[in-house]
Design a protein around this motif. Structure first.
Motif, PDB file in Angstrom:
ATOM      1  N   SER A 185       1.009  -1.730   0.312  1.00 35.64           N
ATOM      2  CA  SER A 185       0.285   0.235  -0.004  1.00 35.64           C
ATOM      3  C   SER A 185       0.763   1.374   0.288  1.00 35.64           C
ATOM      4  O   SER A 185       2.209   1.128   0.534  1.00 35.64           O
ATOM      5  CB  SER A 185      -0.725   0.412   1.354  1.00 35.64           C
ATOM      6  OG  SER A 185      -1.619   1.529   1.683  1.00 35.64           O
ATOM      7  N   GLU A 415      -6.583   8.462  -6.783  1.00 38.89           N
ATOM      8  CA  GLU A 415      -5.765   7.321  -5.900  1.00 38.89           C
ATOM      9  C   GLU A 415      -7.292   6.551  -5.478  1.00 38.89           C
ATOM     10  O   GLU A 415      -7.975   7.276  -5.073  1.00 38.89           O
ATOM     11  CB  GLU A 415      -5.161   8.002  -4.870  1.00 38.89           C
ATOM     12  CG  GLU A 415      -4.562   6.827  -3.665  1.00 38.89           C
ATOM     13  CD  GLU A 415      -3.768   8.290  -2.790  1.00 38.89           C
ATOM     14  OE1 GLU A 415      -2.542   7.700  -2.412  1.00 38.89           O
ATOM     15  OE2 GLU A 415      -4.170   9.606  -2.302  1.00 38.89           O
ATOM     16  N   ILE A 417      -8.519   3.779  -2.398  1.00 41.05           N
ATOM     17  CA  ILE A 417      -8.314   3.622  -1.398  1.00 41.05           C
ATOM     18  C   ILE A 417      -8.616   2.331  -1.150  1.00 41.05           C
ATOM     19  O   ILE A 417      -9.989   3.153  -0.938  1.00 41.05           O
ATOM     20  CB  ILE A 417      -8.299   4.837  -0.600  1.00 41.05           C
ATOM     21  CG1 ILE A 417      -7.622   5.875  -0.723  1.00 41.05           C
ATOM     22  CG2 ILE A 417      -7.940   4.611   1.484  1.00 41.05           C
ATOM     23  CD1 ILE A 417      -7.887   7.684  -0.352  1.00 41.05           C
ATOM     24  N   GLU A 434      -5.389  -0.023   5.429  1.00 41.10           N
ATOM     25  CA  GLU A 434      -5.799   0.385   4.323  1.00 41.10           C
ATOM     26  C   GLU A 434      -4.660   0.297   3.194  1.00 41.10           C
ATOM     27  O   GLU A 434      -3.749  -0.116   3.515  1.00 41.10           O
ATOM     28  CB  GLU A 434      -6.499   2.399   4.719  1.00 41.10           C
ATOM     29  CG  GLU A 434      -4.671   2.915   4.672  1.00 41.10           C
ATOM     30  CD  GLU A 434      -4.741   3.950   3.933  1.00 41.10           C
ATOM     31  OE1 GLU A 434      -6.362   4.911   5.311  1.00 41.10           O
ATOM     32  OE2 GLU A 434      -3.785   4.931   4.379  1.00 41.10           O
ATOM     33  N   ARG A 436      -3.335   1.626  -0.368  1.00 40.42           N
ATOM     34  CA  ARG A 436      -3.808   2.916  -1.183  1.00 40.42           C
ATOM     35  C   ARG A 436      -3.323   2.785  -2.828  1.00 40.42           C
ATOM     36  O   ARG A 436      -1.921   2.132  -2.019  1.00 40.42           O
ATOM     37  CB  ARG A 436      -4.553   3.564  -1.032  1.00 40.42           C
ATOM     38  CG  ARG A 436      -2.877   4.499  -0.058  1.00 40.42           C
ATOM     39  CD  ARG A 436      -2.416   6.160   0.689  1.00 40.42           C
ATOM     40  NE  ARG A 436      -3.983   5.978   1.336  1.00 40.42           N
ATOM     41  CZ  ARG A 436      -4.187   7.352   1.847  1.00 40.42           C
ATOM     42  NH1 ARG A 436      -4.450   8.147   0.425  1.00 40.42           N
ATOM     43  NH2 ARG A 436      -5.213   7.381   2.842  1.00 40.42           N
TER      44      ARG A 436
END
Ligand code: MN
Length: 458
Positions: A185, A415, A417, A434, A436
């Motif tokens: 991420s 982006e 997420i 998360e 992303r």
């Protein structure tokens, strides 16, 4: 099989780490996910830790400080490497003991960590001071197609007359993915170039994908493997699973459409796959187990090697996955990321145990650190659709965003997420953190051809 609930799941449990409040953090004391980190700019090699609130418990440092006993000594010792693979090899007994002892060290009233003068810098690092890495050295990555809702929606776009192929309800469909391009991420993702052919064009062309998509998925890390030639019984399958991550299987739909027959996805997906850094263990997920997906009447019975009747009450997993989009304009305007998808892993037609048992049923040897993707998580409702291809009906219905923008597929600078969490009556909420990724423009063909390739993500 009974639910394996113990003191580490108690909703009333609190940590002396203030930021680990379950109402405010993905990582309360009931969670304790594992990952690989190092102090930013520090001399240490990456090694294993446990997330607690906005801090990281440094496992080798705690071991050196004499804070573990018994099996947890072996487990924490295995966390001194740059991946969790050595820990994954050890199996549930060791993982559970380490998690249980970490819970004891972090619970309200326990002072053993704080007896060490430098505990705040050595034993319990602020996550903001750390670099996070992929949790495992992933040898092999397999992506399944376990959501019948996704398979039906997407199959209908590609083959309106026969959305679900005849094998779908008999076995978990999957393909072998690419392990080398899995990134943690936060790593930017370069738009891929490839061959595509428009329906009305006589010939294919090569160029940047115009139809870049995300796929909301659950990722499962394999623990102890099996020997080549020796299948894993369905009843033992979960002993070989360590835990769950967030996974985004980036997909170039134009490349996919032209290449996918007859052997399935190839370059449409192998350019990047994003993974969250923290692995939530099956132990931590215990309170959120649910019955396997209820097959509609008339669906075929599963064959014995995939029959999970003994685990039926807890073979599924109630975890919510949400995907948010942030465009350059939204960031400029200070607009919060906009939720595009919300799905739940309880809607998967095939359980994680069935995917793993099926994978090994021919004697294929799984190894510690192998990664299994669930396939796009979609559910019965429109808002449950886990990729843009479904949400926009094959590109026909653009999606409205805040600030007057629309999207069919991802644009450069967007982006994506992915977040996830588990909730159950009587238990604390735990999160998956998360995952992303920001889309970078494709390399200009001239620069690529001349080998003048700007430094991208490592
Ligand atoms: Mn996928």
């Amino acid at each position: 099989m009974t639910l394996r609930i113990d003191a580490t799941h108690d909703a009333a449990l609190r940590s002396w780490v203030d930021s680990a409040n379950p109402a405010a953090s993905d990582f309360p004391i009931q969670n304790l996910p594992f990952g690989i980190f190092r102090r930013r700019g520090g001399p240490d090699a990456p090694h294993g830790g446990i997330a607690i609130g906005d801090r990281i418990l440094d496992l080798p440092a705690c071991l050196a400080a004499g804070l573990f006993t018994g099996l947890a000594v072996q487990a924490a010792g295995a966390c001194g490497e740059t991946s969790l693979n050595a820990l994954l090899t050890l199996g549930r007994g060791c993982w559970s003991d380490l998690r249980r002892q970490a819970s004891g060290l972090l619970r309200e009233g326990d002072t053993r960590i704080r007896l060490h003068a430098d505990w705040e810098t050595r034993l319990l690092l602020p996550m903001g001071d750390a670099e996070l890495f992929l949790p495992a050295a992933i040898g092999d990555y397999t992506d399944f197609y376990a959501s019948v809702f996704h398979a039906t929606n997407v199959g209908g776009l590609f083959r309106p007359d026969q959305p679900l192929l005849p094998n779908y309800k008999h076995l978990p469909i999957g393909y072998h993915g690419r392990a080398s391009s899995i990134v943690v991420s936060g790593t930017p993702v370069r738009r891929p170039s490839g061959q595509s052919k428009a329906d009305d064009a006589p010939d294919p062309v090569f160029g940047p994908s115009k139809v870049l998509d995300y796929e909301v998925e659950a990722g499962f890390l394999v623990g102890p493997g099996n020997r080549l030639g020796e299948p894993i019984a369905i009843g033992d399958a979960e002993d070989h699973l360590f835990g769950m991550c967030l996974l985004n299987d980036w997909s170039a739909r134009d490349i996919q459409k032209w290449e996918y027959q007859p052997l399935g996805p190839f370059l449409a997906k192998s350019f990047a796959t994003s993974l969250s850094p923290w692995v939530v263990t099956l132990d931590a997920l215990e309170p959120y187990r649910v019955p396997a997906f209820a097959r509609p009447g008339g669906d075929p019975a599963v064959l014995p090697h995939l029959d999970q009747a003994a685990q039926a009450r807890r073979a599924g997993l109630n975890a919510t996955f949400e995907l948010f989009l942030s465009t350059p304009k939204m960031r400029e305007n200070g607009t919060a990321p906009f939720r595009l998808s919300r799905a739940n892993s309880r809607d998967l037609y095939w359980t994680p145990g069935q995917m793993l048992a099926h994978h090994a049923s021919n004697g294929c040897n799984l190894r510690p650190g192998d990664l299994l993707g669930s396939g796009t998580l979609s559910g019965p409702a429109k808002e449950n659709e886990g990729c843009l291809l479904e949400l926009n009906r094959g590109g026909k219905e653009p999606i409205s965003l805040p600030d007057g923008e629309t999207r069919r597929f991802l644009l450069d600078g967007d982006e994506v997420i992915l977040k996830g969490y588990c909730e159950a009556e009587g238990f604390a909420r735990i999160g998956l953190g998360e995952c992303r990724g920001l889309i970078l423009p494709a390399l200009a063909p001239a620069a690529a051809a001349a080998g003048k390739i700007p430094r991208g993500p490592a």
